[in-house]
Motif scaffolding. Structure first.
Motif, PDB file in Angstrom:
ATOM      1  N   MET A   1       0.835  -1.178   0.000  1.00  0.00           N
ATOM      2  CA  MET A   1       0.000   0.000   0.000  1.00  0.00           C
ATOM      3  C   MET A   1       0.880   1.242   0.000  1.00  0.00           C
ATOM      4  N   THR A   2       0.523   2.218  -0.796  1.00  0.00           N
ATOM      5  CA  THR A   2       1.239   3.485  -0.829  1.00  0.00           C
ATOM      6  C   THR A   2       0.357   4.552  -0.207  1.00  0.00           C
ATOM      7  N   LEU A   3       0.840   5.144   0.846  1.00  0.00           N
ATOM      8  CA  LEU A   3       0.084   6.162   1.561  1.00  0.00           C
ATOM      9  C   LEU A   3       1.060   7.168   2.132  1.00  0.00           C
ATOM     10  N   ARG A   4       0.745   8.455   1.982  1.00  0.00           N
ATOM     11  CA  ARG A   4       1.589   9.481   2.572  1.00  0.00           C
ATOM     12  C   ARG A   4       0.722  10.545   3.193  1.00  0.00           C
ATOM     13  N   ILE A   5       1.234  11.227   4.187  1.00  0.00           N
ATOM     14  CA  ILE A   5       0.516  12.337   4.802  1.00  0.00           C
ATOM     15  C   ILE A   5       0.702  13.551   3.905  1.00  0.00           C
ATOM     16  N   GLN A   6      -0.373  14.116   3.421  1.00  0.00           N
ATOM     17  CA  GLN A   6      -0.318  15.292   2.556  1.00  0.00           C
ATOM     18  C   GLN A   6      -0.228  16.578   3.365  1.00  0.00           C
ATOM     19  N   SER A   7      -1.077  16.697   4.394  1.00  0.00           N
ATOM     20  CA  SER A   7      -1.153  17.946   5.155  1.00  0.00           C
ATOM     21  C   SER A   7      -1.387  17.673   6.627  1.00  0.00           C
ATOM     22  N   LEU A   8      -0.865  18.552   7.445  1.00  0.00           N
ATOM     23  CA  LEU A   8      -1.237  18.638   8.851  1.00  0.00           C
ATOM     24  C   LEU A   8      -2.112  19.875   8.949  1.00  0.00           C
ATOM     25  N   CYS A   9      -3.334  19.709   9.427  1.00  0.00           N
ATOM     26  CA  CYS A   9      -4.325  20.780   9.409  1.00  0.00           C
ATOM     27  C   CYS A   9      -4.504  21.387  10.793  1.00  0.00           C
ATOM     28  N   THR A  10      -4.621  22.704  10.831  1.00  0.00           N
ATOM     29  CA  THR A  10      -4.855  23.430  12.061  1.00  0.00           C
ATOM     30  C   THR A  10      -6.073  24.316  11.867  1.00  0.00           C
ATOM     31  N   ASP A  11      -7.056  24.169  12.747  1.00  0.00           N
ATOM     32  CA  ASP A  11      -8.233  25.020  12.715  1.00  0.00           C
ATOM     33  C   ASP A  11      -7.941  26.335  13.417  1.00  0.00           C
ATOM     34  N   SER A  12      -8.574  27.416  12.931  1.00  0.00           N
ATOM     35  CA  SER A  12      -8.376  28.728  13.527  1.00  0.00           C
ATOM     36  C   SER A  12      -9.533  29.646  13.154  1.00  0.00           C
ATOM     37  N   THR A  13      -9.875  30.548  14.055  1.00  0.00           N
ATOM     38  CA  THR A  13     -10.881  31.551  13.702  1.00  0.00           C
ATOM     39  C   THR A  13     -10.299  32.566  12.725  1.00  0.00           C
ATOM     40  N   ASP A  14      -8.971  32.667  12.684  1.00  0.00           N
ATOM     41  CA  ASP A  14      -8.283  33.553  11.743  1.00  0.00           C
ATOM     42  C   ASP A  14      -7.014  32.846  11.265  1.00  0.00           C
ATOM     43  N   PRO A  15      -7.087  32.080  10.170  1.00  0.00           N
ATOM     44  CA  PRO A  15      -5.939  31.291   9.719  1.00  0.00           C
ATOM     45  C   PRO A  15      -4.673  32.107   9.471  1.00  0.00           C
ATOM     46  N   LYS A  16      -4.805  33.398   9.219  1.00  0.00           N
ATOM     47  CA  LYS A  16      -3.641  34.238   8.970  1.00  0.00           C
ATOM     48  C   LYS A  16      -2.722  34.307  10.195  1.00  0.00           C
ATOM     49  N   VAL A  17      -3.304  34.266  11.394  1.00  0.00           N
ATOM     50  CA  VAL A  17      -2.503  34.389  12.629  1.00  0.00           C
ATOM     51  C   VAL A  17      -1.508  33.235  12.764  1.00  0.00           C
ATOM     52  N   PRO A  18      -1.947  31.974  12.791  1.00  0.00           N
ATOM     53  CA  PRO A  18      -0.947  30.906  12.901  1.00  0.00           C
ATOM     54  C   PRO A  18      -0.111  30.752  11.634  1.00  0.00           C
ATOM     55  N   ALA A  19      -0.690  30.996  10.450  1.00  0.00           N
ATOM     56  CA  ALA A  19       0.074  30.858   9.205  1.00  0.00           C
ATOM     57  C   ALA A  19       1.227  31.855   9.160  1.00  0.00           C
ATOM     58  N   ASP A  20       0.974  33.103   9.564  1.00  0.00           N
ATOM     59  CA  ASP A  20       2.050  34.106   9.585  1.00  0.00           C
ATOM     60  C   ASP A  20       3.180  33.673  10.510  1.00  0.00           C
TER      61      ASP A  20
END
Length: 128
Positions: free
Chosen positions: A1-20
């Motif tokens: 089986m070939t499987l890889r993690i594409q993304s680690l997701c973080t929820d936020s009320t304002d995604p710009k804050v943690p992304a910055d």
């Protein structure tokens, strides 16, 4: 089986804050941005490019209320210097019940998401 993690997701009320914060902390590039999601990827051409999972920040209506169920562990060359640098970017030291004997520092990004800064690897722990 070939499987890889594409993304680690973080929820936020304002995604710009943690992304910055994480864009500066990791030196990663912003590859997608919309009002409700932002994607960070490793620098193009770096050893992590196409290997490390993307970081995906998603807009949600509710605020974070409890300790993360999943968090990042960062392995710097100099733990104390890295902690100071991350504090300069807006991270804070936090307690999640760790005792004084631990070799890592628990921190939270400006949106309150916990992560750990581990001690540097000793030479005998490095792999070639």
């Amino acid at each position: 089986m070939t499987l890889r993690i594409q993304s680690l997701c973080t929820d936020s009320t304002d995604p710009k804050v943690p992304a910055d914060f994480w864009e500066k902390a990791l030196g990663w590039r912003r590859t997608y941005e919309a009002d409700d999601e932002i994607v960070l990827e490793p620098p193009a051409g770096s050893p992590e490019d196409g290997v490390s999972p993307d970081l995906l920040f998603l807009k949600v209506p509710e605020r974070k209320e409890v300790k993360n169920r999943l968090h990042l562990d960062l392995r710097p060359e100099d733990r104390d210097a890295e902690v100071a640098r991350l504090e300069g970017l807006g991270a804070k030291r936090v307690s999640v019940g760790q005792g004084p004997e631990v070799t890592w520092v628990v921190m939270a990004d400006p949106d309150g998401n916990e992560f750990c800064v581990l001690r540097a690897l000793r030479p005998d722990e490095l792999t070639e």
